[in-house]
Design a protein around this motif. Structure first.
Motif, PDB file in Angstrom:
ATOM      1  N   ASN A   1       0.804  -1.229   0.000  1.00 14.72           N
ATOM      2  CA  ASN A   1       0.000   0.000   0.000  1.00 14.72           C
ATOM      3  C   ASN A   1       0.836   1.277   0.000  1.00 14.72           C
ATOM      4  OD1 ASN A   1      -2.580  -1.185  -0.020  1.00 14.72           O
ATOM      5  ND2 ASN A   1      -2.324  -1.721   2.146  1.00 14.72           N
TER       6      ASN A   1
ATOM      7  N   HIS B   1      -2.977   3.516  -4.463  1.00 20.34           N
ATOM      8  CA  HIS B   1      -3.190   2.094  -4.159  1.00 20.34           C
ATOM      9  C   HIS B   1      -4.492   1.916  -3.376  1.00 20.34           C
ATOM     10  CE1 HIS B   1       0.822   1.373  -5.638  1.00 20.34           C
ATOM     11  NE2 HIS B   1       1.305   2.263  -4.800  1.00 20.34           N
ATOM     12  N   ARG B   2      -4.713   2.797  -2.410  1.00 11.99           N
ATOM     13  CA  ARG B   2      -5.932   2.732  -1.611  1.00 11.99           C
ATOM     14  C   ARG B   2      -7.154   3.066  -2.477  1.00 11.99           C
ATOM     15  NH1 ARG B   2      -5.150  -0.195   2.978  1.00 11.99           N
ATOM     16  NH2 ARG B   2      -3.431   0.657   4.211  1.00 11.99           N
TER      17      ARG B   2
ATOM     18  N   TYR C   1      -7.654   2.450  -5.565  1.00  4.72           N
ATOM     19  CA  TYR C   1      -8.046   1.335  -6.424  1.00  4.72           C
ATOM     20  C   TYR C   1      -8.554   0.127  -5.635  1.00  4.72           C
ATOM     21  CZ  TYR C   1      -6.754   3.580 -10.785  1.00  4.72           C
ATOM     22  OH  TYR C   1      -6.733   4.418 -11.869  1.00  4.72           O
ATOM     23  N   GLN C   2      -8.521   0.212  -4.330  1.00  5.96           N
ATOM     24  CA  GLN C   2      -9.119  -0.868  -3.546  1.00  5.96           C
ATOM     25  C   GLN C   2     -10.622  -0.655  -3.360  1.00  5.96           C
ATOM     26  OE1 GLN C   2      -6.618  -0.995  -0.049  1.00  5.96           O
ATOM     27  NE2 GLN C   2      -4.839  -1.575  -1.278  1.00  5.96           N
TER      28      GLN C   2
ATOM     29  N   GLU D   1      -6.376  -3.415  -8.904  1.00  5.30           N
ATOM     30  CA  GLU D   1      -5.353  -2.913  -7.973  1.00  5.30           C
ATOM     31  C   GLU D   1      -4.012  -2.680  -8.674  1.00  5.30           C
ATOM     32  OE1 GLU D   1      -4.829  -6.975  -5.584  1.00  5.30           O
ATOM     33  OE2 GLU D   1      -3.103  -5.667  -5.369  1.00  5.30           O
TER      34      GLU D   1
END
Lengths: 207, 500, 247
Positions: free
Chosen positions: A27, A159-160, A162-163, B276
């Motif tokens: 992350n 990264h967060r 796209y979660q 992701e």
């Protein structure tokens, strides 16, 4: 369908024979502020570098008043004459948007007011899906975009972001980071290339 | 004309007369090799343009460094991106099938095209079915590969580029010279002149804001009236059947969201497995390209908008073949950021059009030969093999090693110019013989010492065009010195005798 | 440890002082250095143009000349890169592998292997711009290239900083290629020359009196460019300075 079979066949015949598993992606957000205020401050700083404006409401100031304060001198016409399309209850506006509108019909909108789904501190981006936009084109054909963002809905980094499940559920999910821009002519930065000329983010929780 | 008003034509002329003309490379005729060196020379013969180009493109590299150096995990991100691409490409068939199934389930029409011609036919068919006469289009290198705009010109469908840079190039009848900044070789005076001719703007106003505004005003009605929109894609996500487009102007979003018909052309190598994975690539893409943290717009299309229709054309155009090239398959990892062009000292001093191909710069040196080995056989030599391209590549393609590898392929398959091949064969023979080598050095140094300037610096001497030759040392070679000083004048082997 | 001194062809022919300085410097540190007399070239001119077959005999001769040494040391980054990374036109016998693995560029040898702490004899009271050749920097790992993220280091600068009197100047584009590029210099003469002139100008603008490098080929190109335009800047190989040259 022969092109499909030919292409897939050629890929099967030619692809390198190696076992290369997909890596685990960390992350990378340990060093980010842990609190909402810290993230909001970082968001505001990054938004500014991308040409956006962060406008915190002063005590008792309504969003309507904030629009006038930040945009009145950018419209090239009296604020009272501006076409304002709002998708948020905080602003009445004078142009209703419905999801059956012809996209081109919003070409004369001066100011579009939308609520972002969430923000990304790393880049100062705001995210919309078709649910917030109603008429997707309004976010590009309007001259100015005003975005309400709940400070509690700011994630640390890409990264967060796209979660979140928006990318799996929405038809259209878009990050806006500042206004439309180009540096195609001798490297000179011009805001308002084809899309909006300005983007203002107002931190405020939903009503 | 006896009037107090200035004559507009005279003004244009006086203005342009003081401006350096934009350099235009010579197009290689069909079947002939592209002569990069010759076009590069023409480019450098316009020193104002050349200097401005180098400065601006270097500024992008500098901004890229600044961004990269602020991210602690930068080199890890590059490695992750490379690994994700390796994983995807080694399972590309599976991911394409997954992507197709998901896209179809979302209501997208999916087409497959083996090459550019098939891509153009497919899109034309879609347009015919919908009675499309005018199209607004976002930037797409794949469509450049396919010669899409020329094809549509030939069938009478109007294509309007909506990226400012690409629009400039379209109006000027030129190909893009940079994959991210298509008119980077133009100065603002060139754009002012072009827009004055094509859009009727003020020829004397070369302010970038004014010019961008003129184009915005001229293009907006075309956007509103278009029958269809086209985009490329930066990424296609197998897991969702959606695709991602990154722009700074929002023009892809206009193309996709204003007309009801959206056609996206996607190279089959654009796949990534999971949502992701996008975090890695979006963090790398614009930082590598322009040195900005992200493009102004990052747009994820997963299904047609309400009442709209969406088509995807998956295009191979040589990619599945390249996947089978042991030394070159990893070039398919490329995400078209242009960082290798920005860092390349040769690209910066020769301009993108000098490559005479869809792709310029280091990326072009390793991609173009796989399309037409003979035509692009000079390109892998348009490099000093300095390796900075490899270091800036966000997906860690070993670009300079592939350039080196293509040189070997070209030599083995007989595509080196005859003079070069003969010269190197002779050099190989001389250098394999100690005696022949000592003779050659003696002859060279003697020639440098005794021949008059006019005989040394003739037009056969490419070194001497802009450089002095080294002067031979007064006391002979190192070899001579060693013999005199360390061996008391005795040669250790027969080869030393050649110096006596 | 026996060291074979490799003096690349153009250094032999045009820059014997570089070969002499390298030999003397190694001897100052007590190395047992031999100069194999039948040496010619490493094969780079052919290989760099893709002509591997044409390089095979030259590569074989190189291995024959140097196989008997524990280390092979050369004052030229590009030639060492050729031997170490690209000498592949001939069968990779244990002998060939030994030669390839044990060929070192002078700076590497001084910095990594001998771990030299001081050059008491050296004094170079001048402003010096160091030229990182692309081969030494990116292929041999002399330092951290500006485009990579990571901790700064530079082996040649670490050595030069031990020289009395020297003042190292920084330039605007620290590791931009100078445009030599082997046969590139004659297949693309205009771009090559422009790059060379830009490089010299960068050093000159930042006050360098000398351009110093571990690659004589880059210096040959840059000095050729400088001489043509009459630029008042001088050139020295790092071996000469570390060996005590004062101008």
């Amino acid at each position: 369908m022969s092109a499909r079979d030919d292409i897939l066949g050629a890929i099967r015949a030619n692809k390198p024979a190696m076992n290369a598993p997909a890596p685990v992606v960390p992350n990378y957000d340990d060093s980010y502020p842990q609190d909402a205020d810290g993230l909001a401050a970082l968001f505001a700083e990054r938004l500014a570098t991308m040409g956006g404006t962060w406008h915190a409401l002063t005590d008792g100031q309504g969003v309507d008043a904030a629009l006038q304060e930040t945009l009145a001198d950018k419209l090239g016409k009296p604020f009272e004459e501006a076409v304002i399309a709002s998708n948020v209850p905080e602003v009445a506006g004078n142009r209703a948007l419905t999801d059956s509108d012809d996209p081109g019909s919003v070409h004369d909108v001066d100011i579009a007011v939308l609520r972002a789904r969430f923000g990304i501190a790393e880049t100062g981006s705001v995210c919309f899906t078709e649910a917030e936009l109603t008429v997707n084109a309004v976010a590009y054909l309007a001259q100015h975009l005003v975005v309400l963002l709940d400070p509690a809905e700011i994630v640390t980094n890409m990264h967060r972001a796209y979660q979140r499940d928006d990318f799996v559920n929405a038809s259209y999910t878009v990050f806006h980071t500042g206004p439309s821009a180009t540096a195609d002519i001798e490297g000179v930065l011009v805001r308002g290339a084809q899309g909006v000329r300005s983007l203002t983010v107002i931190p405020t929780p939903p009503l | 004309m006896s009037t107090n008003q200035p004559d507009p034509n005279a003004t244009i002329q006086s203005k342009t007369a003081t401006r350096e003309a934009q350099p235009r490379p010579v197009k290689a005729p069909d079947g002939k090799r592209v002569d990069h060196a010759r076009s590069a020379k023409q480019f450098l013969n316009a020193p104002e343009h050349a200097k401005s180009h180098d400065t601006r493109v270097w500024a992008m590299r500098t901004k890229r460094d600044k961004q990269a150096h602020t991210i602690e995990e930068w080199e890890e991100l590059r490695e992750l991106a490379s690994q994700i691409k390796t994983h995807t490409l080694t399972n590309l068939d599976t991911y394409l099938e997954q992507f197709e199934a998901n896209a179809k389930a979302n209501g997208i029409h999916v087409h497959w095209a083996a090459d550019g011609a098939e891509h153009n036919r497919i899109v034309h068919e879609i347009f015919k079915e919908h009675g499309v006469k005018s199209v607004i289009k976002a930037k797409s290198m794949l469509m450049e590969e396919c010669g899409f705009r020329h094809y549509m010109d030939s069938v009478g469908i109007e294509i309007v580029e909506t990226d400012l840079g690409e629009r400039i190039q379209q109006l000027d009848g030129e190909d893009p010279s940079h994959i991210v900044v298509p008119p980077v070789h133009k100065m603002r005076s060139d754009v002012a002149r072009l827009f004055a001719e094509q859009l009727g703007s003020d020829p004397d106003n070369d302010d970038a804001h004014y010019l961008a505004g003129a184009q915005r005003d001229a293009t907006r009605p075309l956007i509103l009236d278009a029958d269809a929109g086209m985009t490329g894609a930066n990424f296609a996500v197998a897991e969702t059947g959606g695709f991602v487009v990154c722009t700074n102007e929002g023009n892809a979003d206009l193309s996709a969201n204003v007309p009801n018909l959206h056609v996206a052309s996607i190279g089959i190598e654009k796949l990534v497995p999971r949502v992701e994975d996008m975090g890695v690539f979006i963090r790398l893409l614009s930082r590598s390209a322009l040195g900005s943290p992200i493009t102004q717009y990052t747009s994820h299309f997963r299904a047609p908008k309400q009442g709209g229709e969406m088509h995807i054309v998956l295009v191979d155009n040589g990619r599945s073949k390249r996947l089978g090239m042991e030394r070159f398959w990893s070039s398919l990892k490329c995400i078209r950021c242009g960082a290798c062009m920005n860092t390349c000292p040769v690209y910066r001093r020769s301009g993108g059009l000098s490559y005479g191909a869809t792709y310029a710069g280091p990326l072009g040196l390793i991609l173009n030969p796989s399309f037409d080995l003979h035509r692009y056989s000079n390109l892998p030599f348009a490099s000093t093999l300095n390796g900075s391209c490899t270091n800036v590549c966000p997906v860690k393609i070993n670009i300079h090693e592939q350039i080196f590898g293509w040189r070997q392929v070209l030599a083995e398959e007989g595509h080196l110019p005859w003079t070069k091949k003969t010269g190197l064969t002779a050099a190989g023979q001389v250098l394999a013989s100690p005696k022949g080598y000592r003779m050659a050095i003696k002859t060279t140094n003697s020639a440098l010492k005794h021949l008059p300037r006019w005989a040394l610096y003739n037009r056969m001497n490419a070194w001497g065009e802009g450089r002095e030759m080294p002067s031979p040392p007064d006391n002979g070679t190192f070899h001579d010195w060693y013999k005199r000083n360390r061996l008391n004048g005795q040669a250790k082997t027969s080869a030393g005798g050649a110096n006596e | 440890m026996r060291i074979g001194l490799f003096v690349p062809c153009f250094i032999d022919a045009f820059y014997p002082d570089v070969g002499i300085a390298t030999l003397e410097l190694l001897e100052r540190f007590g190395c047992d250095v031999d100069y194999p007399f039948d040496q010619t070239c490493c094969g780079q001119p052919m290989v760099n143009s893709g002509c591997h077959d044409e390089a095979a005999a030259t590569e074989a001769l190189f291995v024959k000349n140097f196989a008997k040494y524990d280390r092979i040391v050369a004052p030229s980054g590009s030639c060492v890169h050729q031997v170490r990374d690209n000498l592949t036109a001939i069968e990779q016998t244990p002998e060939v592998k030994h030669v390839r693995e044990n060929t070192l560029e002078l700076v590497e040898f001084l910095h990594d292997e001998l771990q030299v702490e001081a050059f008491p004899w050296a004094n170079f009271p001048h402003r010096v711009g160091y030229h990182d050749s692309c081969n030494t920097l990116r292929n041999l790992g002399h330092g951290k290239p500006s485009e990579l993220h990571g901790e700064y280091f530079s082996k040649p600068r670490t050595l030069l900083e031990k020289v009395a009197g020297i003042e190292l100047v920084a330039i605007d584009r620290p590791d931009e290629c100078c445009g030599f590029g082997g046969t590139f210099s004659v297949t693309e003469p205009e771009v090559s020359t422009q790059m060379g002139q830009d490089k010299i100008a960068d050093h000159g603008r930042n006050g360098a009196e000398y351009i110093v490098s571990a690659d004589s080929s880059c210096l040959m190109h840059q000095s050729g460019c400088a001489a043509r335009i009459g630029a008042p800047i001088q050139f020295k190989h790092i071996a000469e300075i570390l060996n005590g040259a004062s101008q």
